[in-house]
Design a protein around this motif. Structure first.
Motif, PDB file in Angstrom:
ATOM      1  N   GLU A 176      19.777  -1.839  11.866  1.00 15.78           N
ATOM      2  CA  GLU A 176      19.223  -2.579  10.732  1.00 15.78           C
ATOM      3  C   GLU A 176      20.164  -3.676  10.238  1.00 15.78           C
ATOM      4  N   ASP A 177      21.462  -3.388  10.200  1.00 16.71           N
ATOM      5  CA  ASP A 177      22.406  -4.391   9.706  1.00 16.71           C
ATOM      6  C   ASP A 177      22.467  -5.607  10.623  1.00 16.71           C
ATOM      7  N   ARG A 178      22.325  -5.395  11.914  1.00 16.06           N
ATOM      8  CA  ARG A 178      22.355  -6.513  12.863  1.00 16.06           C
ATOM      9  C   ARG A 178      21.090  -7.367  12.728  1.00 16.06           C
ATOM     10  N   ILE A 179      19.947  -6.726  12.573  1.00 16.10           N
ATOM     11  CA  ILE A 179      18.698  -7.466  12.379  1.00 16.10           C
ATOM     12  C   ILE A 179      18.750  -8.228  11.059  1.00 16.10           C
ATOM     13  N   ALA A 180      19.285  -7.588  10.017  1.00 19.76           N
ATOM     14  CA  ALA A 180      19.425  -8.261   8.724  1.00 19.76           C
ATOM     15  C   ALA A 180      20.324  -9.486   8.848  1.00 19.76           C
ATOM     16  N   GLU A 181      21.379  -9.377   9.649  1.00 17.03           N
ATOM     17  CA  GLU A 181      22.274 -10.512   9.869  1.00 17.03           C
ATOM     18  C   GLU A 181      21.539 -11.665  10.556  1.00 17.03           C
TER      19      GLU A 181
END
Length: 77
Positions: free
Chosen positions: A60-65
């Protein structure tokens, strides 16, 4: 500059549909290259939305980035 990595062959791609509509594929490519490596992901476009095919389950953090990067670039142009 690092050598480009060879494309990977995988039976399983993990798909993510980005929420942002985005019209600058070069900036998106640059972001994905820095995260996954050149040729180690796929991108499809459907109804003006980018669909990422990733070789590993997306975090999720990578997609949010990616979404933040897209949003920033979109607002800047």
């Amino acid at each position: 500059m690092p050598e480009p990595q060879p494309p990977i062959e995988t039976a399983t791609w993990y798909e993510v549909v980005l929420k942002q509509k985005y019209n600058d594929p070069q900036k998106l490519k640059s972001s994905l290259d820095s995260m996954y490596g050149q040729g180690r992901y796929k991108v499809k476009i459907k109804a003006s939305r980018y669909i990422l095919q990733l070789p590993e389950p997306p975090h999720e953090d990578r997609i949010a980035e990616i979404e933040r990067t897209i949003s920033f670039h979109y607002k800047e142009d």
